[in-house]
Design a protein around this motif. Structure first.
Motif, PDB file in Angstrom:
ATOM      1  N   GLY A 171       0.844  -1.197   0.008  1.00  0.00           N
ATOM      2  CA  GLY A 171       0.003   0.030   0.116  1.00  0.00           C
ATOM      3  C   GLY A 171       0.856   1.277  -0.040  1.00  0.00           C
ATOM      4  N   ASN A 172       2.063   1.231  -0.376  1.00  0.00           N
ATOM      5  CA  ASN A 172       2.955   2.360  -0.707  1.00  0.00           C
ATOM      6  C   ASN A 172       3.382   2.695   0.605  1.00  0.00           C
ATOM      7  OD1 ASN A 172       2.591   2.269  -3.634  1.00  0.00           O
ATOM      8  ND2 ASN A 172       0.981   3.783  -3.499  1.00  0.00           N
ATOM      9  N   THR A 173       3.407   1.860   1.741  1.00  0.00           N
ATOM     10  CA  THR A 173       3.966   2.315   2.989  1.00  0.00           C
ATOM     11  C   THR A 173       5.452   1.984   3.211  1.00  0.00           C
ATOM     12  OG1 THR A 173       3.452   0.223   3.991  1.00  0.00           O
ATOM     13  CG2 THR A 173       1.605   1.775   3.837  1.00  0.00           C
ATOM     14  N   THR A 174       5.941   1.617   2.355  1.00  0.00           N
ATOM     15  CA  THR A 174       7.519   1.136   2.299  1.00  0.00           C
ATOM     16  C   THR A 174       8.411   2.362   1.515  1.00  0.00           C
ATOM     17  OG1 THR A 174       7.100  -1.196   1.894  1.00  0.00           O
ATOM     18  CG2 THR A 174       9.445  -0.428   1.554  1.00  0.00           C
ATOM     19  N   PRO A 175       9.263   2.951   2.284  1.00  0.00           N
ATOM     20  CA  PRO A 175       9.827   4.278   2.044  1.00  0.00           C
ATOM     21  C   PRO A 175      10.470   3.795   0.686  1.00  0.00           C
ATOM     22  CG  PRO A 175       9.889   4.010   4.236  1.00  0.00           C
ATOM     23  CD  PRO A 175       9.223   2.692   3.972  1.00  0.00           C
ATOM     24  N   ASN A 176      10.871   4.819  -0.284  1.00  0.00           N
ATOM     25  CA  ASN A 176      11.591   4.533  -1.521  1.00  0.00           C
ATOM     26  C   ASN A 176      11.476   3.578  -2.411  1.00  0.00           C
ATOM     27  OD1 ASN A 176      13.927   5.065   1.389  1.00  0.00           O
ATOM     28  ND2 ASN A 176      13.629   6.638  -0.146  1.00  0.00           N
ATOM     29  N   PHE A 177      10.994   2.417  -2.425  1.00  0.00           N
ATOM     30  CA  PHE A 177      10.787   1.247  -3.017  1.00  0.00           C
ATOM     31  C   PHE A 177       9.610   1.268  -3.857  1.00  0.00           C
ATOM     32  CE2 PHE A 177      14.036  -0.317  -0.079  1.00  0.00           C
ATOM     33  CZ  PHE A 177      14.978  -0.851  -1.202  1.00  0.00           C
ATOM     34  N   HIS A 333      16.310 -20.775 -18.701  1.00  0.00           N
ATOM     35  CA  HIS A 333      14.936 -20.350 -18.653  1.00  0.00           C
ATOM     36  C   HIS A 333      14.804 -19.135 -17.999  1.00  0.00           C
ATOM     37  CE1 HIS A 333      15.626 -22.796 -14.729  1.00  0.00           C
ATOM     38  NE2 HIS A 333      14.693 -21.641 -14.308  1.00  0.00           N
ATOM     39  N   VAL A 334      13.707 -18.560 -17.775  1.00  0.00           N
ATOM     40  CA  VAL A 334      13.559 -17.026 -17.622  1.00  0.00           C
ATOM     41  C   VAL A 334      13.636 -16.794 -16.103  1.00  0.00           C
ATOM     42  CG1 VAL A 334      11.961 -15.050 -17.668  1.00  0.00           C
ATOM     43  CG2 VAL A 334      12.123 -16.521 -19.643  1.00  0.00           C
ATOM     44  N   HIS A 335      14.658 -15.956 -15.686  1.00  0.00           N
ATOM     45  CA  HIS A 335      14.450 -15.408 -14.392  1.00  0.00           C
ATOM     46  C   HIS A 335      14.663 -13.780 -14.426  1.00  0.00           C
ATOM     47  CE1 HIS A 335      16.440 -18.705 -11.658  1.00  0.00           C
ATOM     48  NE2 HIS A 335      15.584 -19.115 -12.174  1.00  0.00           N
ATOM     49  N   VAL A 336      13.939 -13.191 -13.926  1.00  0.00           N
ATOM     50  CA  VAL A 336      13.863 -11.621 -13.755  1.00  0.00           C
ATOM     51  C   VAL A 336      13.964 -10.879 -12.336  1.00  0.00           C
ATOM     52  CG1 VAL A 336      12.580  -9.545 -14.900  1.00  0.00           C
ATOM     53  CG2 VAL A 336      12.601 -11.917 -15.928  1.00  0.00           C
ATOM     54  N   TRP A 337      14.932 -10.187 -12.376  1.00  0.00           N
ATOM     55  CA  TRP A 337      15.224  -9.552 -10.943  1.00  0.00           C
ATOM     56  C   TRP A 337      14.917  -8.035 -11.145  1.00  0.00           C
ATOM     57  CZ3 TRP A 337      17.688 -12.565  -6.861  1.00  0.00           C
ATOM     58  CH2 TRP A 337      17.834 -14.027  -7.051  1.00  0.00           C
ATOM     59  N   VAL A 338      14.290  -7.613 -10.125  1.00  0.00           N
ATOM     60  CA  VAL A 338      13.775  -6.303 -10.271  1.00  0.00           C
ATOM     61  C   VAL A 338      13.892  -5.493  -9.005  1.00  0.00           C
ATOM     62  CG1 VAL A 338      11.675  -4.525 -10.718  1.00  0.00           C
ATOM     63  CG2 VAL A 338      11.923  -7.054 -11.856  1.00  0.00           C
ATOM     64  N   ASN A 339      14.533  -4.103  -9.009  1.00  0.00           N
ATOM     65  CA  ASN A 339      14.724  -3.246  -7.950  1.00  0.00           C
ATOM     66  C   ASN A 339      14.816  -1.840  -8.521  1.00  0.00           C
ATOM     67  OD1 ASN A 339      15.724  -2.462  -5.425  1.00  0.00           O
ATOM     68  ND2 ASN A 339      17.682  -2.690  -5.836  1.00  0.00           N
ATOM     69  N   VAL A 340      13.616  -1.430  -8.105  1.00  0.00           N
ATOM     70  CA  VAL A 340      13.222   0.012  -8.248  1.00  0.00           C
ATOM     71  C   VAL A 340      12.963   0.960  -7.217  1.00  0.00           C
ATOM     72  CG1 VAL A 340      11.684   1.452  -9.667  1.00  0.00           C
ATOM     73  CG2 VAL A 340      12.257  -0.715 -10.810  1.00  0.00           C
ATOM     74  N   ALA A 341      13.820   2.036  -7.143  1.00  0.00           N
ATOM     75  CA  ALA A 341      13.730   2.663  -6.164  1.00  0.00           C
ATOM     76  C   ALA A 341      13.829   4.390  -6.359  1.00  0.00           C
ATOM     77  CB  ALA A 341      14.647   2.570  -4.922  1.00  0.00           C
ATOM     78  N   ASP A 342      13.333   5.211  -5.263  1.00  0.00           N
ATOM     79  CA  ASP A 342      13.768   6.892  -5.839  1.00  0.00           C
ATOM     80  C   ASP A 342      15.014   7.192  -4.978  1.00  0.00           C
ATOM     81  OD1 ASP A 342      13.154   7.049  -2.768  1.00  0.00           O
ATOM     82  OD2 ASP A 342      11.127   7.819  -3.504  1.00  0.00           O
TER      83      ASP A 342
END
Length: 351
Positions: A171-177, A333-342
Motif C-alpha cells: 500500500g505504498n507504505t515502504t519508503p523509497n521502493f 530459462h527465464v529469471h527476472v530480478w527487479v529493484n526500483v527505488a527513488d
C-alpha cells in the motif's frame, strides 16, 4: 545461503475463529491453474476490497500461534543482516508453512488467494497461475507468506515467496521502493533448459519486445549495446555507480527507438496492478545523471553470453539506471530480478 530459506519452526495449527474476522465459508470454486478448490471470502469482502484491506482481515483472523509463525516486526532481520522484508531470491520460503498447508483454514487460504489476485493485473492472473502450475504444482503449493508491521499502520507489508516468485503488498507504505521492495519473477515452461523460442513461457514476450528494439539499432548502436563479456550476475541488483552501467545510454537513442523502449517498459510492468505500475514509473522519472533524467538516465545492455541457439536473439539483457535495475536472464530459462527505488543509496539482500 541455502537454496531455500526457512525462517520459522513448524508449529501446531490452532483453528481460528473466522467469524470474528467477518468471514463465512461459502461453497468452494475452482480457481484457474490452482489445482485446488478454494473457498470464497464472505460477501462482506467485496471485489472492491484492496489487497491491503484483505491483509488486515487476514491478520485479524490469525491465532497467536499463527501470528508467531508469520508476523514480524517491520525491521525483522533477515539472513544477510538487513531487513528480511528487503530480501529477494529466485526460490525461497520466507516462512515455513505453504498456503495450501493445514496450518491455514479455508477462509484464510481464500483471503491469501484474493490478495495474490489483487497484486496482479487481472489480465495476468491466469498467466501467473500457469507459471505456478508449471513450476510449483499450482498456486499455494510452494508459496509462503510473511507480514511485516501491523496492518492499518503506517508501515505494513505482506511478502509472498516461492519458486520463481517474490511479490509484495505494501500500500505504498515502504519508503523509497516501488513494488514494496525488490521483486522476482520467472518461468521454466516446458523444461529447465528451454529452447531458443521459449515455447509456452509467459514472460518471453518481454524479451521478444526488447529484441525488436535491438533490431532497430544501426551497426554502431549495436556495437555499443551488445556486451560480449562481463555480464553481471543475475542477482546483482543493488544500485551501482552509473559509470559502471553497461550498454547503450538511452539518451543516445532516436525518438522512435525511445518510444519503442517505453513500450518495452510498459510490457515489463504490465503484470502488476496499476498502483504498482504507477509507483515504478514515478521512481523512474526521478532518475538523474549527467544532465539526463527519467528513462534517458538509464542504459540498455544486451549480453552475448547465454544466447540459446546462437540465433542472435539475446536471451539476457538489462535495463539499468541510478536507482533502477530490471535484469532479464533468459538462459537456461527465464529469471527476472527487479529493484526500483527513488533513492540510489538503499540496499537489498539477494540469494
Amino acid at each position: 545461503m541455502s537454496e531455500r530459506i526457512k525462517c520459522c519452526d513448524r508449529r501446531e495449527f490452532l483453528t481460528t475463529a473466522a467469524a470474528g474476522a467477518g468471514l463465512a465459508l461459502l461453497p468452494g470454486i475452482g480457481l484457474p491453474g490452482a489445482g485446488k478448490v478454494w473457498a470464497k471470502p464472505a460477501a462482506s469482502v467485496t471485489p472492491a476490497s484492496t489487497p491491503e484491506s484483505l491483509v488486515k482481515v487476514l491478520y485479524e483472523s490469525f491465532t497467536p500461534k499463527q501470528r508467531e509463525a508469520v508476523c514480524f516486526a517491520w525491521d525483522h532481520a533477515g539472513p544477510e543482516g538487513g531487513p528480511l522484508r528487503r530480501h529477494v531470491s529466485a526460490n525461497w520460503d520466507i516462512t515455513e508453512h505453504y498456503v495450501t498447508d493445514d496450518f491455514y483454514n479455508a477462509d484464510q487460504k481464500a483471503l491469501v488467494r484474493s490478495i495474490y489476485e489483487g497484486i496482479y493485473n487481472p489480465e495476468w492472473v491466469e498467466r501467473v497461475d500457469k507459471q505456478l502450475d508449471d513450476d510449483a504444482g499450482g498456486f499455494g503449493e510452494q508459496n509462503s507468506i510473511a507480514i511485516f508491521g501491523e496492518p492499518g499502520s503506517e508501515q505494513c507489508e505482506l511478502v509472498m515467496t516461492g519458486r520463481h516468485m517474490t511479490v509484495r503488498c505494501d500500500g505504498n507504505t515502504t519508503p523509497n521502493f516501488a513494488f514494496g521492495g525488490p521483486i522476482f519473477y520467472g518461468h521454466a515452461a516446458e523444461a529447465f533448459d528451454e529452447e531458443a523460442t521459449h515455447p509456452g513461457n509467459v514472460y518471453w514476450p518481454q524479451a521478444v519486445a526488447a529484441n525488436a528494439l535491438y533490431k532497430m539499432f544501426d551497426g554502431a548502436q549495436r556495437d555499443v549495446a551488445l556486451v560480449r563479456t562481463g555480464m553481471p550476475g543475475e542477482s546483482n541488483i543493488n544500485f551501482r555507480d552509473p559509470q559502471k552501467h553497461q550498454g547503450i545510454p538511452v539518451g543516445q537513442l532516436s525518438a522512435d527507438q525511445q518510444q519503442h523502449l517505453r513500450e518495452v517498459l510498459a510490457k515489463l510492468v504490465e503484470p502488476y496492478r496499476q498502483s504498482d505500475r504507477d509507483e515504478a514509473m514515478n521512481c523512474l522519472l526521478g532518475q538523474s545523471v549527467e544532465g539526463r533524467s527519467g528513462l534517458e538516465a538509464c542504459h540498455l545492455a544486451y549480453f552475448a553470453e547465454g544466447d540459446i541457439g546462437d540465433d542472435g536473439v539475446w536471451d539476457n539483457w538489462r535495463l539499468e539506471g541510478p536507482s533502477f535495475v530490471w535484469h532479464y536472464r533468459g538462459a537456461p530459462h527465464v529469471h527476472v530480478w527487479v529493484n526500483v527505488a527513488d533513492d540510489p543509496s538503499v540496499r537489498v539482500t539477494t540469494g
